[in-house]
Design an enzyme around this catalytic site. Sequence first.
Site, short mmCIF file in Angstrom:
data_model
loop_
_atom_site.label_atom_id
_atom_site.label_comp_id
_atom_site.label_asym_id
_atom_site.label_seq_id
_atom_site.Cartn_x
_atom_site.Cartn_y
_atom_site.Cartn_z
N LYS A 89 -7.00 5.07 -1.59
CA LYS A 89 -7.38 4.19 -2.74
C LYS A 89 -8.80 3.66 -2.23
CE LYS A 89 -3.09 2.66 -4.56
NZ LYS A 89 -1.97 3.32 -3.63
N GLU A 111 -5.08 -6.05 -9.20
CA GLU A 111 -3.63 -6.15 -9.36
C GLU A 111 -3.10 -5.27 -8.23
OE1 GLU A 111 -5.16 -3.86 -11.04
OE2 GLU A 111 -4.22 -2.09 -10.31
N SER A 376 -1.98 12.09 0.61
CA SER A 376 -2.53 10.68 0.02
C SER A 376 -2.58 9.43 1.01
CB SER A 376 -1.92 10.31 -1.32
OG SER A 376 -0.58 10.12 -1.18
#
Length: 392
Positions: A89, A111, A376
């Site tokens: 991310k 968010e 990930s």
Amino acid sequence: MKFQPDNNGYYGQFGGAFIPELLYPNVKELEDNYIQIINSPAFQEEYKDLLKHYVGRPSPLYLAKRLSEKYGATIYLKREDLNHTGAHKVNNTIGQILIAKHLGKTKIIAETGAGQHGVASATVCALMGLECIVFMGETDIKRQAPNVARMKMLGAKVVPATSGSKTLKDATNEAIRYWIQNPDTYYLIGSVVGPHPYPDMVARLQAVISEEMKVQLKEQTGKENPDAIIACVGGGSNAAGAFYHYLDDEEVELIAVEAAGLGVNSGESAATSQLGEVGVIHGSKTILMQDEYGQIVEPYSISAGLDYPGVGPLHAFLHESKRATFMNATDKEALDAAYELTKIEGIIPALETAHALAVLPKMDLSKDKTIVINLSGRGDKDLETYIKHLEG
Ligand SMILES: *Cc1c(COP(=O)(O)O)cnc(C)c1O
């Protein structure tokens, strides 16, 4: 070029920007500038420098020998779990914070569901000295206390969303509401979702994953192309990054793995491509889980990062055009896969990532096949769930 959006942000029938008129100037400003900013030498220099020295890129491409032996294929793991903050991310939040700075914005909103994107956003805001407000469902705030503490320590303000199921989609609604009232803020979206240009912008920022993969595969195997790339899909940003530079290489199979929860047809699932229909969610036309009245059906997965009722428009198009193969894994299959990787490779994956690993037993593999799995994120945040499963 087939898999790039058109000028209005459409991948085939999916995408676009379905936004209230009050947001139009913000979104238009971003749309008019993002490509030029991303391609500018000043942006590239700062982005690449931070990815290298702050995030720790390039992330390794690791030949998992024991996993390969077990499944009878040559399996590489792209180690996004080793990035600063523990997942892919941050590639996106570093990029968007620089874009926000180029646009002269000083206040950031975001968010978050499990808190991973909230932490990645709060991290880059601390790094740049910008104000950060994170919207998070009240239910998630209770479930994800360590990440809430991290965000607060990083200086972010965490605002509870108290409507609906008090989870990610409600937090997103709150963020959009705040944005309408405070149009001077920059909205830092955490996946390849939202109105155009967000899906394309986030895909370009995560594309560093497949850019590195090509170089690393060439070094280690002599060929840039694997036979298949596997990635889990919540909104779809890590998959978009892992697929990006291979989209037009049709001989590379792209495998997207969704969360089946308790089973695709159990009523407790997040397998959007199997259960969803065309509709509009959070500013974008895509496939989403909805009832006969177009109301969103609550998704379920053990993994908070995959617990989203839609997928980004690129993935809706990859599914419809059959460029990508969509598979899924249940909670149980993902937990088993996480334990297996931990035991045979000494790597504790995030629960989201475990879904990608869980399709290996369902694939038709052979020794001469090269597979890359996008790892990930790491599993520190999921230890409590893993321990519960071990004891149960
Ligand atoms: C958030 C998250 C995901 C899901 O998001 P995508 O946008 O689909 O990539 C997957 N893995 C990890 C580790 C995450 O934190």
